[in-house]
Design a protein around this motif. Structure first.
Motif, PDB file in Angstrom:
ATOM      1  N   GLY A   1       0.772  -1.482   0.066  1.00 17.25           N
ATOM      2  CA  GLY A   1      -0.066   0.031   0.491  1.00 17.25           C
ATOM      3  C   GLY A   1       1.142   1.194  -0.343  1.00 17.25           C
ATOM      4  O   GLY A   1       1.722   1.345   0.820  1.00 17.25           O
TER       5      GLY A   1
ATOM      6  N   ALA B   1       0.462   3.913   1.455  1.00 22.46           N
ATOM      7  CA  ALA B   1       0.201   4.977   2.295  1.00 22.46           C
ATOM      8  C   ALA B   1       0.890   6.504   2.793  1.00 22.46           C
ATOM      9  O   ALA B   1       2.435   6.309   2.604  1.00 22.46           O
ATOM     10  CB  ALA B   1       0.543   4.137   3.449  1.00 22.46           C
ATOM     11  N   ASP B   2       0.424   6.867   3.225  1.00 20.99           N
ATOM     12  CA  ASP B   2       0.894   8.311   3.666  1.00 20.99           C
ATOM     13  C   ASP B   2       2.126   7.742   4.764  1.00 20.99           C
ATOM     14  O   ASP B   2       3.720   8.564   4.567  1.00 20.99           O
ATOM     15  CB  ASP B   2       0.356  10.112   4.514  1.00 20.99           C
ATOM     16  N   ILE B   3       1.771   7.142   5.763  1.00 19.73           N
ATOM     17  CA  ILE B   3       3.273   6.858   6.505  1.00 19.73           C
ATOM     18  C   ILE B   3       4.333   6.022   6.251  1.00 19.73           C
ATOM     19  O   ILE B   3       5.668   5.926   6.174  1.00 19.73           O
ATOM     20  CB  ILE B   3       2.479   5.720   8.012  1.00 19.73           C
TER      21      ILE B   3
ATOM     22  N   ARG C   1      -3.577  -1.317  -4.996  1.00 14.55           N
ATOM     23  CA  ARG C   1      -4.323  -2.074  -5.231  1.00 14.55           C
ATOM     24  C   ARG C   1      -4.584  -1.266  -6.869  1.00 14.55           C
ATOM     25  O   ARG C   1      -5.170  -1.938  -8.498  1.00 14.55           O
ATOM     26  CB  ARG C   1      -5.770  -1.352  -4.558  1.00 14.55           C
TER      27      ARG C   1
ATOM     28  N   LYS D   1      -0.688   4.023  -8.831  1.00 15.29           N
ATOM     29  CA  LYS D   1      -0.008   4.106  -7.967  1.00 15.29           C
ATOM     30  C   LYS D   1       1.259   3.901  -7.312  1.00 15.29           C
ATOM     31  O   LYS D   1       2.404   4.102  -6.497  1.00 15.29           O
ATOM     32  CB  LYS D   1      -1.475   3.840  -6.747  1.00 15.29           C
TER      33      LYS D   1
ATOM     34  N   TYR E   1      -1.456  -6.808  -3.240  1.00 18.25           N
ATOM     35  CA  TYR E   1      -0.413  -6.926  -2.524  1.00 18.25           C
ATOM     36  C   TYR E   1       0.274  -8.362  -2.565  1.00 18.25           C
ATOM     37  O   TYR E   1       0.791  -8.756  -2.230  1.00 18.25           O
ATOM     38  CB  TYR E   1      -1.138  -6.820  -1.211  1.00 18.25           C
TER      39      TYR E   1
ATOM     40  N   PRO F   1      -5.023   0.275   6.331  1.00 20.24           N
ATOM     41  CA  PRO F   1      -5.957   0.490   7.393  1.00 20.24           C
ATOM     42  C   PRO F   1      -5.758  -0.336   8.482  1.00 20.24           C
ATOM     43  O   PRO F   1      -5.842  -1.728   8.345  1.00 20.24           O
ATOM     44  CB  PRO F   1      -6.947   1.278   6.708  1.00 20.24           C
TER      45      PRO F   1
ATOM     46  N   HIS G   1      -5.039  -4.588   8.622  1.00 23.76           N
ATOM     47  CA  HIS G   1      -3.326  -5.387   9.194  1.00 23.76           C
ATOM     48  C   HIS G   1      -3.455  -7.075   9.423  1.00 23.76           C
ATOM     49  O   HIS G   1      -2.541  -7.471   8.994  1.00 23.76           O
ATOM     50  CB  HIS G   1      -3.526  -4.854  10.876  1.00 23.76           C
TER      51      HIS G   1
ATOM     52  N   PRO H   1      -2.246   0.630  15.334  1.00 20.14           N
ATOM     53  CA  PRO H   1      -2.074  -1.024  16.260  1.00 20.14           C
ATOM     54  C   PRO H   1      -2.688  -1.951  15.138  1.00 20.14           C
ATOM     55  O   PRO H   1      -2.459  -2.183  14.422  1.00 20.14           O
ATOM     56  CB  PRO H   1      -3.701  -0.349  17.248  1.00 20.14           C
TER      57      PRO H   1
ATOM     58  N   PRO I   1       7.783   3.350  16.524  1.00 17.47           N
ATOM     59  CA  PRO I   1       9.041   3.815  16.096  1.00 17.47           C
ATOM     60  C   PRO I   1      10.018   4.379  17.632  1.00 17.47           C
ATOM     61  O   PRO I   1      10.902   4.295  17.867  1.00 17.47           O
ATOM     62  CB  PRO I   1       8.691   4.812  15.163  1.00 17.47           C
TER      63      PRO I   1
ATOM     64  N   TYR J   1      -0.629   4.808  21.366  1.00 16.72           N
ATOM     65  CA  TYR J   1       0.375   4.879  21.925  1.00 16.72           C
ATOM     66  C   TYR J   1       0.619   5.320  23.453  1.00 16.72           C
ATOM     67  O   TYR J   1       1.865   4.160  24.026  1.00 16.72           O
ATOM     68  CB  TYR J   1       1.551   6.446  21.303  1.00 16.72           C
TER      69      TYR J   1
ATOM     70  N   ASN K   1       8.361  10.044  18.780  1.00 22.26           N
ATOM     71  CA  ASN K   1       8.651   9.212  17.053  1.00 22.26           C
ATOM     72  C   ASN K   1       9.974   9.658  17.039  1.00 22.26           C
ATOM     73  O   ASN K   1      10.611   9.268  16.929  1.00 22.26           O
ATOM     74  CB  ASN K   1       7.838   8.624  16.456  1.00 22.26           C
TER      75      ASN K   1
ATOM     76  N   PHE L   1      11.719   6.194  12.496  1.00 21.70           N
ATOM     77  CA  PHE L   1      11.248   4.611  11.990  1.00 21.70           C
ATOM     78  C   PHE L   1      13.355   3.642  11.086  1.00 21.70           C
ATOM     79  O   PHE L   1      13.341   2.636  10.804  1.00 21.70           O
ATOM     80  CB  PHE L   1      10.934   5.594  10.547  1.00 21.70           C
TER      81      PHE L   1
END
Ligand SMILES: NC(=O)c1ccc[n+]([C@@H]2O[C@H](COP(=O)([O-])OP(=O)(O)OC[C@H]3O[C@@H](n4cnc5c(N)ncnc54)[C@H](OP(=O)(O)O)[C@@H]3O)[C@@H](O)[C@H]2O)c1
Length: 351
Positions: free
Chosen positions: A28, A30-32, A54, A58, A75, A92, A96, A115, A142, A198, A270, A303
């Motif tokens: 994915g 993802a932003d993170i 997906r 992208k 994936y 999301p 997970h 999580p 992190p 957290y 973090n 990270f």
């Protein structure tokens, strides 16, 4: 559900003889994952070799931006790549468990975003899949790999503030984007599962045991997820904790850890930098007049710290991992689940 899982002990993994860099694939765009890429670029121990999305466009755009060799349009295509040792899972929250288990079944180690899962039953299933397939699956926090948290844990182990009796840990920021997955109840959004994991993880690490009882109150968004959450946590050993989190405040992140012989305060951040220094404030003893000692730790990209620890976990073994153990992650999932149940029902919940 098993409360005393310790899947780390006595384990050997498929990759323990690895001498070259750990090869990671990301599920994915993802932003993170962008922050993850910034950290891994600094690592001598791991590389990202593939990205899956997906949609192929992208995946290719992400691969081109970060100079990643392979881009997959699904994936499971990435999971089938035999070159890949490990997966970073920043999907999301509701995805997970499914994709961490599928990765384990494909023989890949997994660093899964927090999580780990909103469900304690799923958390147990994740670690059963890891054990069955002889891989490591760990939850990504992190800050736990950061020098300030490692020093904090040393100070507590050394008894610098005596027996810890009270913890208060909070985190909050503002989230106004209505399309953000973190506000979507169908994707397990909400401030607790996002930010609140957290402080819940910090309390679990400091307590050394799972909470036994929680009472929580929440303020809900129009989408039905918690905008803000405040919860008390009781522990068999006597420690009392209070956590709070919010999507509707100015940025804050703070922990107060109070023992019978002193106090520590920290931002448990973090990512530390000159603007956000890694500092612990330690006040030894119980006198009102004792000054705080400032303990400064090296700045570090969270990270990078986490990725290097994850690579060491896989190449050397469990003692190298500075993050949450499987037992802690199951307890965290169980605690998060109980906090939400308490806030919805307006009653205390026993864990
Ligand atoms: N450690 C940290 O500091 C930190 C910070 C923020 C978030 N997180 C965690 O990281 C995870 C991702 O958060 P994020 O804010 O980065 O999310 P995000 O930008 O919305 O990315 C999630 C990715 O999941 C994929 N996806 C698959 N099914 C999806 C669906 N039904 N809806 C939306 N996206 C879907 C998408 O990738 P493709 O379209 O490319 O398949 C999407 O880019 C969450 O678990 C969050 O708690 C951690």
């Amino acid at each position: 559900m098993t409360a005393s899982i310790d899947l780390f002990k006595g384990r050997t993994t498929k990759k323990e003889q690895r001498v070259d860099k750990l090869k990671i694939g990301i599920l994915g765009t993802a932003d993170i994952a962008r922050e993850f890429m910034a950290g891994i670029r600094l690592s001598q121990k791991a590389d990202v070799v593939a990205i899956a999305s997906r949609t192929l466009d992208k995946a290719e755009a992400f691969a081109s931006e970060f100079e990643i060799g392979k881009a997959y349009a699904a994936y499971d295509a990435l999971l089938a790549d035999v070159e890949i040792d490990a997966i970073y899972n920043p999907l999301p929250n509701t995805l997970h468990a499914e994709w961490s288990i599928r990765a384990a079944e494909a023989g890949k180690h997994v660093l899964c975003e927090k999580p780990l899962t909103p469900s304690a039953i799923d958390a147990t299933a994740i670690f059963e899949a890891a054990q069955k397939n002889s891989v490591h699956i760990v939850e990504a926090y992190p800050y736990l790999a950061q020098p300030q948290t490692i020093r904090l844990r040393q100070l507590l182990d050394e008894g610098a503030i005596g027996r810890v009796r009270l913890v208060r840990a909070s985190i909050g920021f503002s989230m106004s984007d209505r399309d953000n997955i973190r506000l979507d109840p169908t994707l397990a959004g909400g401030s607790l599962l996002d930010a609140g994991s957290y402080p819940v993880s910090l309390v679990r690490v400091i307590a050394g045991e799972r909470a036994t009882r929680t009472y929580a109150v929440a303020d809900w968004t129009e989408t039905g997820v918690d905008r803000s959450m405040v919860a008390t946590l009781e522990h068999a050993g006597g420690l009392l904790a209070q956590i709070s989190c919010s999507f509707g405040t100015g940025v804050h992140r703070h922990a107060l850890i109070s023992g019978d012989e002193g106090v520590i305060e920290t931002s448990y951040s973090n990512h530390t930098s000159p603007e956000r220094p890694a500092v612990l404030q330690l006040r030894r003893g119980t006198s009102w007049s004792t000054a705080y000692e400032t303990i400064s730790l090296p700045e570090m990209d969270g990270f990078l710290a986490e990725i290097d620890s994850f690579a060491d976990l896989i190449s050397i073994g469990s003692p190298q991992w500075s993050g949450a153990t499987p037992e802690q992650s199951v307890d965290i999932a169980r605690t998060l689940e109980a906090i939400i149940a308490s806030a919805r029902a307006h009653i205390p919940i026993d864990l």
